[in-house]
Design a protein around this motif. Structure first.
Motif, PDB file in Angstrom:
ATOM      1  N   PRO A 102      78.494  63.937  20.059  1.00 37.94           N
ATOM      2  CA  PRO A 102      78.786  65.039  19.127  1.00 37.94           C
ATOM      3  C   PRO A 102      79.203  66.333  19.826  1.00 37.94           C
ATOM      4  N   LEU A 103      78.513  66.692  20.910  1.00 40.87           N
ATOM      5  CA  LEU A 103      78.844  67.935  21.611  1.00 40.87           C
ATOM      6  C   LEU A 103      80.219  67.858  22.264  1.00 40.87           C
ATOM      7  N   ALA A 104      80.582  66.681  22.740  1.00 39.93           N
ATOM      8  CA  ALA A 104      81.898  66.512  23.355  1.00 39.93           C
ATOM      9  C   ALA A 104      82.993  66.669  22.315  1.00 39.93           C
ATOM     10  N   ARG A 105      82.785  66.091  21.121  1.00 41.07           N
ATOM     11  CA  ARG A 105      83.773  66.223  20.041  1.00 41.07           C
ATOM     12  C   ARG A 105      83.948  67.682  19.641  1.00 41.07           C
ATOM     13  N   LYS A 106      82.828  68.335  19.372  1.00 38.01           N
ATOM     14  CA  LYS A 106      82.863  69.714  18.913  1.00 38.01           C
ATOM     15  C   LYS A 106      83.417  70.634  19.991  1.00 38.01           C
ATOM     16  N   GLY A 107      83.011  70.404  21.235  1.00 37.58           N
ATOM     17  CA  GLY A 107      83.470  71.260  22.319  1.00 37.58           C
ATOM     18  C   GLY A 107      84.978  71.214  22.494  1.00 37.58           C
ATOM     19  N   LEU A 108      85.549  70.015  22.438  1.00 40.08           N
ATOM     20  CA  LEU A 108      86.995  69.882  22.583  1.00 40.08           C
ATOM     21  C   LEU A 108      87.718  70.498  21.392  1.00 40.08           C
ATOM     22  N   ALA A 109      87.148  70.322  20.197  1.00 42.36           N
ATOM     23  CA  ALA A 109      87.755  70.903  18.992  1.00 42.36           C
ATOM     24  C   ALA A 109      87.817  72.422  19.095  1.00 42.36           C
ATOM     25  N   VAL A 110      86.740  73.028  19.573  1.00 42.85           N
ATOM     26  CA  VAL A 110      86.704  74.482  19.725  1.00 42.85           C
ATOM     27  C   VAL A 110      87.761  74.948  20.717  1.00 42.85           C
ATOM     28  N   ARG A 111      87.919  74.231  21.801  1.00 44.49           N
ATOM     29  CA  ARG A 111      88.878  74.627  22.829  1.00 44.49           C
ATOM     30  C   ARG A 111      90.318  74.448  22.366  1.00 44.49           C
ATOM     31  N   LEU A 112      90.528  73.519  21.438  1.00 37.01           N
ATOM     32  CA  LEU A 112      91.876  73.302  20.904  1.00 37.01           C
ATOM     33  C   LEU A 112      92.266  74.355  19.871  1.00 37.01           C
ATOM     34  N   GLU A 113      91.293  75.143  19.416  1.00 39.13           N
ATOM     35  CA  GLU A 113      91.586  76.171  18.421  1.00 39.13           C
ATOM     36  C   GLU A 113      92.553  77.231  18.940  1.00 39.13           C
ATOM     37  N   GLU A 114      92.613  77.411  20.254  1.00 39.22           N
ATOM     38  CA  GLU A 114      93.519  78.415  20.807  1.00 39.22           C
ATOM     39  C   GLU A 114      94.977  77.967  20.765  1.00 39.22           C
ATOM     40  N   TYR A 115      95.201  76.694  20.475  1.00 38.11           N
ATOM     41  CA  TYR A 115      96.573  76.197  20.344  1.00 38.11           C
ATOM     42  C   TYR A 115      96.944  76.195  18.860  1.00 38.11           C
ATOM     43  N   THR A 116      97.719  77.178  18.465  1.00 34.51           N
ATOM     44  CA  THR A 116      97.991  77.396  17.039  1.00 34.51           C
ATOM     45  C   THR A 116      98.794  76.279  16.385  1.00 34.51           C
ATOM     46  N   ASP A 117      99.500  75.483  17.189  1.00 31.45           N
ATOM     47  CA  ASP A 117     100.311  74.420  16.595  1.00 31.45           C
ATOM     48  C   ASP A 117      99.566  73.088  16.536  1.00 31.45           C
ATOM     49  N   ILE A 118      98.306  73.082  16.969  1.00 31.03           N
ATOM     50  CA  ILE A 118      97.496  71.855  16.900  1.00 31.03           C
ATOM     51  C   ILE A 118      96.460  71.998  15.784  1.00 31.03           C
ATOM     52  N   GLU A 119      96.445  71.027  14.896  1.00 32.48           N
ATOM     53  CA  GLU A 119      95.486  71.018  13.782  1.00 32.48           C
ATOM     54  C   GLU A 119      94.596  69.774  13.905  1.00 32.48           C
ATOM     55  N   VAL A 120      93.330  70.003  14.188  1.00 26.75           N
ATOM     56  CA  VAL A 120      92.388  68.886  14.273  1.00 26.75           C
ATOM     57  C   VAL A 120      91.993  68.495  12.849  1.00 26.75           C
ATOM     58  N   VAL A 121      92.445  67.313  12.430  1.00 33.67           N
ATOM     59  CA  VAL A 121      92.208  66.882  11.055  1.00 33.67           C
ATOM     60  C   VAL A 121      90.912  66.095  10.904  1.00 33.67           C
ATOM     61  N   LYS A 122      90.408  65.542  12.017  1.00 35.21           N
ATOM     62  CA  LYS A 122      89.162  64.791  11.899  1.00 35.21           C
ATOM     63  C   LYS A 122      88.521  64.607  13.263  1.00 35.21           C
ATOM     64  N   LEU A 123      87.181  64.640  13.271  1.00 31.56           N
ATOM     65  CA  LEU A 123      86.387  64.314  14.452  1.00 31.56           C
ATOM     66  C   LEU A 123      85.769  62.947  14.213  1.00 31.56           C
ATOM     67  N   CYS A 124      86.053  61.996  15.086  1.00 34.25           N
ATOM     68  CA  CYS A 124      85.592  60.619  14.898  1.00 34.25           C
ATOM     69  C   CYS A 124      84.528  60.264  15.931  1.00 34.25           C
ATOM     70  N   SER A 125      83.475  59.628  15.480  1.00 31.80           N
ATOM     71  CA  SER A 125      82.358  59.280  16.355  1.00 31.80           C
ATOM     72  C   SER A 125      82.451  57.867  16.917  1.00 31.80           C
ATOM     73  N   SER A 126      83.455  57.107  16.486  1.00 30.06           N
ATOM     74  CA  SER A 126      83.589  55.726  16.964  1.00 30.06           C
ATOM     75  C   SER A 126      85.036  55.289  16.897  1.00 30.06           C
ATOM     76  N   GLY A 127      85.323  54.169  17.558  1.00 23.90           N
ATOM     77  CA  GLY A 127      86.667  53.630  17.541  1.00 23.90           C
ATOM     78  C   GLY A 127      87.104  53.201  16.150  1.00 23.90           C
ATOM     79  N   SER A 128      86.183  52.599  15.400  1.00 22.07           N
ATOM     80  CA  SER A 128      86.542  52.157  14.043  1.00 22.07           C
ATOM     81  C   SER A 128      86.856  53.349  13.140  1.00 22.07           C
ATOM     82  N   ASP A 129      86.119  54.448  13.322  1.00 25.27           N
ATOM     83  CA  ASP A 129      86.412  55.663  12.555  1.00 25.27           C
ATOM     84  C   ASP A 129      87.816  56.166  12.873  1.00 25.27           C
TER      85      ASP A 129
END
Length: 274
Positions: A13-40
């Motif tokens: 969970p922390l790895a997902r959230k941490g990367l999402a936060v760091r991607l916020e500085e890229y205005t042209d990237i929109e994180v549409v979902k954080l997935c916890s597994s390959g099937s997700d």
């Protein structure tokens, strides 16, 4: 401005959230979902148009390579895939030319920027078919019947022509991944399915590996097995003591005493003599 639809796939969970936060500085990237597994991740790619996937490799259930294979076999356009891995750089050379890019954990800001720039370039050229063919060929070659065994070999370098040994070990602690410099490890002992790395700063780090796996990963010129459940950094050995009973006792620079079993006695002597 068209947004780059992105999903992040990681079982931590922390790895997902941490990367999402760091991607916020890229205005042209929109994180549409954080997935916890390959099937997700596969379901997310079915539900949403996805341009980019940050994909962890080591995940329970379905690992990153298997996810990449499933996506490459889909009839939909394959998103750009950036592997996220705790493998040392020498190990990921085995697949770096096949993925769009890869990032080592813990993620470095400059390395993330480089990966995003590569994504921009890739999406502009729209070389989806070439990328899909290359990735599909790669994952088909490595997954086979035992993908987990392939991952283990990648982690230890067994299948690589580059015989360098890692300078650090990736260890998960409290949801984060830290790198423990190999040179600082004094000795290692087994605790069930885990290895306890005892370091010069007095800290002990817990690594989930078997003793055999760890022994193969460490430089044999620097580390020697002294017991079925202990490995020692030869530079940390102070002396080898012969006891009245004929048994040998290894004394480290920090005063730690370790028994040397008969089966490893000659190997220890050879290491000290070299």
């Amino acid at each position: 401005m068209t947004k780059i639809k992105t999903i992040i796939v990681d079982d931590e969970p922390l790895a997902r959230k941490g990367l999402a936060v760091r991607l916020e500085e890229y205005t042209d990237i929109e994180v549409v979902k954080l997935c916890s597994s390959g099937s997700d991740a596969i379901e997310a790619c079915k539900e949403h148009p996805v341009d980019l996937v940050f994909l962890d490799i080591q995940m329970p259930g379905m690992n990153g390579f298997e996810v990449a294979r499933a996506l490459s076999e889909s009839t939909k356009a394959l998103p750009a895939i950036v592997f996220v891995t705790a493998f040392d750089q020498f190990a990921v050379k085995a697949f770096e030319i096949h993925a769009l890019d890869y990032i080592l954990k813990p993620v470095d800001d400059n390395r993330l920027k480089q990966a995003v720039e590569k994504v921009h370039s890739y999406l502009k050229t729209q070389q989806d078919n070439a990328h899909k063919k290359k990735l599909a060929s790669f994952v088909a070659g490595i997954t086979g019947n035992n993908c987990e065994e392939i991952l283990k070999k990648l982690a230890t370098g067994d299948t690589l022509t580059d015989k360098r040994y890692p300078e650090s070990l990736a260890v998960k602690e409290q949801g984060e991944i830290i790198r423990v410099p190999v040179a600082t490890i004094q000795w290692v002992d087994a605790a069930g399915d885990y290895m306890c790395l005892h370091c010069q700063d007095g800290q002990t780090h817990i690594l989930r590996k078997t003793m055999k796996e760890l022994e193969q990963e460490l430089d044999p010129h620097l580390f020697v097995r002294v017991h079925r459940s202990a490995i020692v950094n030869t530079k940390q050995i102070s002396k080898l003591v012969t006891q009245v009973s004929g048994e040998y006792l290894l004394v480290l620079e920090n005063g730690q005493e370790l028994k040397v079993s008969r089966s490893y006695r000659d190997k220890v002597k050879a290491a000290l003599a070299s």
